[in-house]
Design an enzyme around this catalytic site. Structure first.
Site, PDB file in Angstrom:
ATOM      1  CE1 TYR A  78      79.981 101.698  89.533  1.00 44.44           C
ATOM      2  CE2 TYR A  78      79.026  99.724  89.457  1.00 44.44           C
ATOM      3  CZ  TYR A  78      79.563 100.826  89.455  1.00 44.44           C
ATOM      4  OH  TYR A  78      80.471  99.703  90.334  1.00 44.44           O
TER       5      TYR A  78
ATOM      6  NE  ARG B  20      82.866  95.304  90.287  1.00 42.11           N
ATOM      7  CZ  ARG B  20      82.497  94.078  89.539  1.00 42.11           C
ATOM      8  NH1 ARG B  20      83.598  93.159  88.853  1.00 42.11           N
ATOM      9  NH2 ARG B  20      81.462  93.342  90.609  1.00 42.11           N
TER      10      ARG B  20
ATOM     11  CG  HIS C 225      76.862  94.266  89.041  1.00 37.30           C
ATOM     12  ND1 HIS C 225      76.617  95.730  89.241  1.00 37.30           N
ATOM     13  CD2 HIS C 225      77.694  94.213  90.061  1.00 37.30           C
ATOM     14  CE1 HIS C 225      77.731  96.400  89.800  1.00 37.30           C
ATOM     15  NE2 HIS C 225      78.756  95.034  90.447  1.00 37.30           N
TER      16      HIS C 225
ATOM     17  NE  ARG D  89      82.006  91.531  92.777  1.00 35.93           N
ATOM     18  CZ  ARG D  89      82.009  90.314  92.123  1.00 35.93           C
ATOM     19  NH1 ARG D  89      82.109  89.394  90.766  1.00 35.93           N
ATOM     20  NH2 ARG D  89      79.803  90.710  91.914  1.00 35.93           N
TER      21      ARG D  89
ATOM     22  CG  HIS E  33      85.361  98.195  94.879  1.00 37.28           C
ATOM     23  ND1 HIS E  33      85.894  96.811  94.251  1.00 37.28           N
ATOM     24  CD2 HIS E  33      84.558  98.423  94.368  1.00 37.28           C
ATOM     25  CE1 HIS E  33      83.972  95.998  93.869  1.00 37.28           C
ATOM     26  NE2 HIS E  33      83.318  97.111  94.153  1.00 37.28           N
TER      27      HIS E  33
ATOM     28  CE  LYS F 157      81.212  89.807  95.855  1.00 35.76           C
ATOM     29  NZ  LYS F 157      79.707  91.460  96.261  1.00 35.76           N
TER      30      LYS F 157
END
Length: 296
Positions: A277, A245, A268, A146, A242, A170
């Site tokens: 994806y 990514r 994730h 990120r 992004h 995150k």
């Protein structure tokens, strides 16, 4: 009348100490809750009397917002109600009676491998800005970081010898991401040349420096650099940091990577997030079909 200042301070401390959220996430949550408190004060509703009807009324007043905005608000409010319950301000959680808005997950736009190569070759390597950009582009495409993770990359996070970086993403979760030889080469080249000129004693712990002074590169500055290269390359698509990514994940899947591995590399928490994806990673699917189907 609800005292917004006192309430927000307590809620912020809860998010930091109990949930371990980043300052950026805390700011987003408290911004949502401030708007909600303003609504409650307008309706003369005290926190101890908070009900599901009050939350529904707030959502109805903001129906013009996208579902994603309502979903983010509900995430903020669920944390706020959990805080209120922990502090014994309310007995029952009113959010338990409210369903999250259904989201239609957008298919990400993905650059082709040729387009990525054009970006990687675009920077002028004769100055600090160009060499830094080259190293950052190679790193973000090699790792799928990120933008916040990229600009906050420190020397302590990178193992150049064994070829990996430790990323704090995150929710303050750590993950280990491999670093390819090409990315290592350009990072080390930048560190040992143009970066060394700006910060010979490494007083700044961050790898990628801004153009002004000895400080970390900002996310806005890197966003503008991406836009500058896109314009120079004559690309009309909406390309951002992004986007690299997205390209990282899709190109891995096109070249036989399994979904679980890509999930771990991206950081994730749920495989469902990564599955988007599979909708864009069609190149490999067509190759398998053309090779295997008897009528192809």
């Amino acid at each position: 009348m609800i005292d917004e200042k006192v309430t927000i301070v307590g809620f912020s401390d809860y998010l930091l100490l109990e949930n371990g959220l980043s300052q950026l996430s805390i700011k987003a949550y408290t911004t949502d809750v401030k708007l909600f408190i303003a609504f409650l004060n307008k309706c003369n509703v005290e926190l101890e009397n908070l009900s599901a009807e009050d939350i529904k009324a707030y959502l109805e007043e903001h129906l013009n917002h996208e579902a994603s905005s309502n979903a983010r608000f509900m995430c903020s409010l669920r944390s706020f109600c959990a805080y209120l319950k922990k502090e014994h301000i309310i007995e029952n959680d009113p959010c338990a009676q409210i369903e999250n808005p259904k989201l239609i997950r957008a298919i990400p736009k993905v650059m082709s491998e040729g387009c990525v190569r054009a970006f990687l070759d675009a920077p002028n390597l004769s100055n600090h800005t160009g060499l830094r950009d080259k190293a950052m582009l190679e790193t973000i495409y090699a790792t799928g970081l990120r933008i916040s993770e990229l600009i906050n990359l420190k020397f302590d996070n990178v193992n150049f010898t064994d070829g990996f970086i430790i990323v704090r993403g995150k929710g303050d979760k750590e993950r280990l991401v491999p670093l390819c030889e090409e990315a290592i080469y350009w990072m080390e080249t930048y560190i040992n040349t143009e970066r060394l000129k700006k910060d010979p004693k490494r007083t700044c712990p961050y790898i990628f420096l801004s153009g002004k002074g000895v400080a970390a590169m900002s996310r806005i500055a890197f966003w503008y650099r991406i836009k500058s290269y896109a314009k120079a390359l004559g690309l009309s698509e909406d390309i951002s940091p992004h986007t690299f990514r997205h390209a990282f994940a899709t190109h891995l899947l096109n070249h036989d990577a399994d979904l679980r591995s890509v999930q771990m590399l991206l950081g994730h928490s749920s495989l469902t997030t990564t599955q988007i994806y599979t909708h864009v990673a069609t190149q490999r699917m067509h190759q398998v079909y053309d090779k295997s189907h008897p009528r192809s």
